[in-house]
Design a protein around this motif. Sequence first.
Motif, PDB file in Angstrom:
ATOM      1  N   LEU A 105     -31.753 -19.775  11.765  1.00  0.00           N
ATOM      2  CA  LEU A 105     -31.119 -18.463  11.794  1.00  0.00           C
ATOM      3  C   LEU A 105     -32.103 -17.339  11.516  1.00  0.00           C
ATOM      4  O   LEU A 105     -31.799 -16.169  11.755  1.00  0.00           O
ATOM      5  N   CYS A 106     -33.277 -17.697  11.005  1.00  0.00           N
ATOM      6  CA  CYS A 106     -34.332 -16.699  10.779  1.00  0.00           C
ATOM      7  C   CYS A 106     -35.255 -16.583  11.994  1.00  0.00           C
ATOM      8  O   CYS A 106     -35.508 -15.485  12.493  1.00  0.00           O
ATOM      9  N   VAL A 107     -35.724 -17.715  12.500  1.00  0.00           N
ATOM     10  CA  VAL A 107     -36.790 -17.711  13.511  1.00  0.00           C
ATOM     11  C   VAL A 107     -36.240 -17.542  14.929  1.00  0.00           C
ATOM     12  O   VAL A 107     -36.849 -16.858  15.758  1.00  0.00           O
ATOM     13  N   GLN A 108     -35.100 -18.147  15.215  1.00  0.00           N
ATOM     14  CA  GLN A 108     -34.592 -18.093  16.592  1.00  0.00           C
ATOM     15  C   GLN A 108     -34.287 -16.666  17.061  1.00  0.00           C
ATOM     16  O   GLN A 108     -34.767 -16.244  18.124  1.00  0.00           O
ATOM     17  N   PRO A 109     -33.503 -15.865  16.301  1.00  0.00           N
ATOM     18  CA  PRO A 109     -33.297 -14.477  16.755  1.00  0.00           C
ATOM     19  C   PRO A 109     -34.582 -13.657  16.741  1.00  0.00           C
ATOM     20  O   PRO A 109     -34.730 -12.710  17.517  1.00  0.00           O
ATOM     21  N   LEU A 110     -35.521 -14.014  15.868  1.00  0.00           N
ATOM     22  CA  LEU A 110     -36.817 -13.348  15.835  1.00  0.00           C
ATOM     23  C   LEU A 110     -37.558 -13.566  17.152  1.00  0.00           C
ATOM     24  O   LEU A 110     -38.085 -12.629  17.764  1.00  0.00           O
ATOM     25  N   TYR A 111     -37.589 -14.812  17.610  1.00  0.00           N
ATOM     26  CA  TYR A 111     -38.269 -15.173  18.863  1.00  0.00           C
ATOM     27  C   TYR A 111     -37.594 -14.509  20.064  1.00  0.00           C
ATOM     28  O   TYR A 111     -38.254 -13.880  20.893  1.00  0.00           O
ATOM     29  N   GLY A 113     -35.568 -11.904  20.144  1.00  0.00           N
ATOM     30  CA  GLY A 113     -35.676 -10.453  20.085  1.00  0.00           C
ATOM     31  C   GLY A 113     -37.034  -9.939  20.529  1.00  0.00           C
ATOM     32  O   GLY A 113     -37.142  -8.836  21.066  1.00  0.00           O
ATOM     33  N   GLU A 114     -38.086 -10.746  20.308  1.00  0.00           N
ATOM     34  CA  GLU A 114     -39.438 -10.322  20.665  1.00  0.00           C
ATOM     35  C   GLU A 114     -39.781 -10.575  22.130  1.00  0.00           C
ATOM     36  O   GLU A 114     -40.616  -9.876  22.691  1.00  0.00           O
ATOM     37  N   ALA A 125     -30.358 -11.461  22.523  1.00  0.00           N
ATOM     38  CA  ALA A 125     -30.263 -11.749  21.095  1.00  0.00           C
ATOM     39  C   ALA A 125     -28.901 -12.325  20.740  1.00  0.00           C
ATOM     40  O   ALA A 125     -28.769 -13.099  19.782  1.00  0.00           O
ATOM     41  N   MET A 126     -27.873 -11.964  21.498  1.00  0.00           N
ATOM     42  CA  MET A 126     -26.540 -12.513  21.265  1.00  0.00           C
ATOM     43  C   MET A 126     -26.468 -13.995  21.587  1.00  0.00           C
ATOM     44  O   MET A 126     -25.494 -14.660  21.240  1.00  0.00           O
ATOM     45  N   GLY A 127     -27.511 -14.525  22.269  1.00  0.00           N
ATOM     46  CA  GLY A 127     -27.532 -15.958  22.561  1.00  0.00           C
ATOM     47  C   GLY A 127     -27.396 -16.803  21.317  1.00  0.00           C
ATOM     48  O   GLY A 127     -26.743 -17.865  21.329  1.00  0.00           O
ATOM     49  N   SER A 128     -27.995 -16.365  20.204  1.00  0.00           N
ATOM     50  CA  SER A 128     -27.889 -17.116  18.948  1.00  0.00           C
ATOM     51  C   SER A 128     -26.432 -17.238  18.507  1.00  0.00           C
ATOM     52  O   SER A 128     -25.970 -18.324  18.138  1.00  0.00           O
ATOM     53  N   SER A 129     -25.699 -16.120  18.547  1.00  0.00           N
ATOM     54  CA  SER A 129     -24.290 -16.141  18.136  1.00  0.00           C
ATOM     55  C   SER A 129     -23.431 -16.932  19.114  1.00  0.00           C
ATOM     56  O   SER A 129     -22.504 -17.642  18.705  1.00  0.00           O
ATOM     57  N   GLU A 363     -34.139  -5.407  15.489  1.00  0.00           N
ATOM     58  CA  GLU A 363     -34.479  -4.132  16.112  1.00  0.00           C
ATOM     59  C   GLU A 363     -34.912  -3.053  15.116  1.00  0.00           C
ATOM     60  O   GLU A 363     -35.601  -2.110  15.500  1.00  0.00           O
ATOM     61  N   LEU A 364     -34.502  -3.161  13.872  1.00  0.00           N
ATOM     62  CA  LEU A 364     -34.756  -2.085  12.905  1.00  0.00           C
ATOM     63  C   LEU A 364     -36.168  -2.108  12.335  1.00  0.00           C
ATOM     64  O   LEU A 364     -36.560  -1.167  11.636  1.00  0.00           O
ATOM     65  N   PHE A 365     -36.939  -3.165  12.621  1.00  0.00           N
ATOM     66  CA  PHE A 365     -38.269  -3.303  12.029  1.00  0.00           C
ATOM     67  C   PHE A 365     -39.314  -3.528  13.116  1.00  0.00           C
ATOM     68  O   PHE A 365     -39.038  -4.122  14.155  1.00  0.00           O
ATOM     69  N   ILE A 366     -40.529  -3.050  12.835  1.00  0.00           N
ATOM     70  CA  ILE A 366     -41.646  -3.323  13.740  1.00  0.00           C
ATOM     71  C   ILE A 366     -42.253  -4.676  13.384  1.00  0.00           C
ATOM     72  O   ILE A 366     -41.860  -5.330  12.417  1.00  0.00           O
ATOM     73  N   GLN A 367     -43.265  -5.095  14.150  1.00  0.00           N
ATOM     74  CA  GLN A 367     -43.771  -6.458  14.102  1.00  0.00           C
ATOM     75  C   GLN A 367     -44.206  -6.914  12.714  1.00  0.00           C
ATOM     76  O   GLN A 367     -43.894  -8.026  12.294  1.00  0.00           O
ATOM     77  N   SER A 368     -44.912  -6.081  11.981  1.00  0.00           N
ATOM     78  CA  SER A 368     -45.472  -6.507  10.694  1.00  0.00           C
ATOM     79  C   SER A 368     -44.396  -6.737   9.633  1.00  0.00           C
ATOM     80  O   SER A 368     -44.604  -7.510   8.687  1.00  0.00           O
ATOM     81  N   SER A 369     -43.257  -6.099   9.791  1.00  0.00           N
ATOM     82  CA  SER A 369     -42.194  -6.192   8.776  1.00  0.00           C
ATOM     83  C   SER A 369     -41.056  -7.123   9.182  1.00  0.00           C
ATOM     84  O   SER A 369     -40.242  -7.500   8.336  1.00  0.00           O
TER      85      SER A 369
END
Length: 468
Positions: A105-111, A113-114, A125-129, A363-369
């Motif tokens: 639930l942490c890495v999949q939407p991260l991947y 979304g990027e 991103a809705m694919g996860s849900s 979406e609310l954060f850039i890559q480093s955060s």
Amino acid sequence: MPPAHKHIHRFLNETWSSRYHKELNPDLLTFLWSVIASIFSLGGLCGALIGGSMAIQLGRKGALLLNNIIAIVASILMGISFPTGLFELLIAGRFLIGINSGIGLCVQPLYIGEVAPKHLRGSMAMGSSIFLTGGILTGQIIGLRELLGGETYWPVLLSSSCFPAFAQLLFLPWFPESPRYLLIDRGDELSCAKALKRFHGSSEYQREMEDIQRECFALEGEKPRKPWQLFTDRGVRWQLITVIVMTMGQQLSGINAIYFYATYIFEEAGISAEKIPYVTLGTGACECFTALTCGLLIDYVGRRCLIIGGYLLMTLWSIVLTFSLTYQELYPWVPYVSMASIFAFILSFGLGPGGITNTLTAELFIQSSRPAAYMIGGTISWISFFTIGMIFPFIVNGLKQYCFVVFLTECSLVAVFLFFVIPETKNKSFLEIKKEFHKLNFGRNTRKKETELYERQQFHDEFKKNSV
């Protein structure tokens, strides 16, 4: 269909009697069952705490591949617990599958979304849900007593999570790594270009490449940040507060109360106990349907409208449920109002917080955060999930149907907060979204910050033009 906990209770009793030649104490049985049930949340919390670090060290794809190994090991342990007579393996398997869920639930939407282009980022991103709710529905179906829900096959049911893990191990290696990760975190522009060409095609990838390069330039070589660093960074203050509020709001919205009351309401509507498991499939199908609908609407209606509207609708249906449960026995048609409200609440949850929360976190954060933000959001989510599981029985016992007053208050407060804080992120780059928060984060210094960023971007574009 006998509930799964009855099979596990019987397994615990038989194992204890065979091992120690005496009956299992009822209090100890309750304790062991509580451990089996709650260890999943503890595993999820641990997975959320390490998921972001794995995504940074191994890459998004590498973290997902390793996570599948954890799922397979967990499935094996749960599957062999019954034939070996070792309930400890069941506990260990539940803990590992919790870790798998926390990481996923942490890495999949991260991947996702990027890698998604910004005009399709919401839908992808809705694919996860969509697959999460689809997995819940599949579990409800195969958990029927006619399939794997009987006493003989419940270990197979618990170990069935290995099948999607095997499928991902088979197909994911053929997909590229996240282009943003390759360029911004690894500094590998050639691999980033190759990945973008595979995702977007040779003729369309350049626009995405320029967007990633702009974000890379704005970061000025900044390394991935730790979760605790976000709490002291004024530049992400309101983004972080928003993620915390959304995540807590999602878990504390009353969706657990809905499922708790569902069986009682179905019984009051005249549905027999034998048929209730089949009616409950409707709640799973309802969640899956709303996830699909949200995936179709998110890039047209926008995130802001869906999530605020979802919370407001949940507030409305909580009011209706409070009245209908209070007057449940006054009129014969009232139970049907309650039953309709349950499905309406689930629909509202799926269209709003159930689907949008993870998308907005990316979406609310850039890559480093972003990885650190997912670690914080995941940790808050699992702690809230565990907390509501612990205190919910006391809330229901103390307030009865008036527990929904608590939830409607929470939903309305979250809706008000999001109305005043969150901007629309549809079709915007991550840098543009960051710019939207500058006024909240820096107040009077906003104009100066924006001017500095604009001047730096102009210099970067001019330098790139001259280089060409």
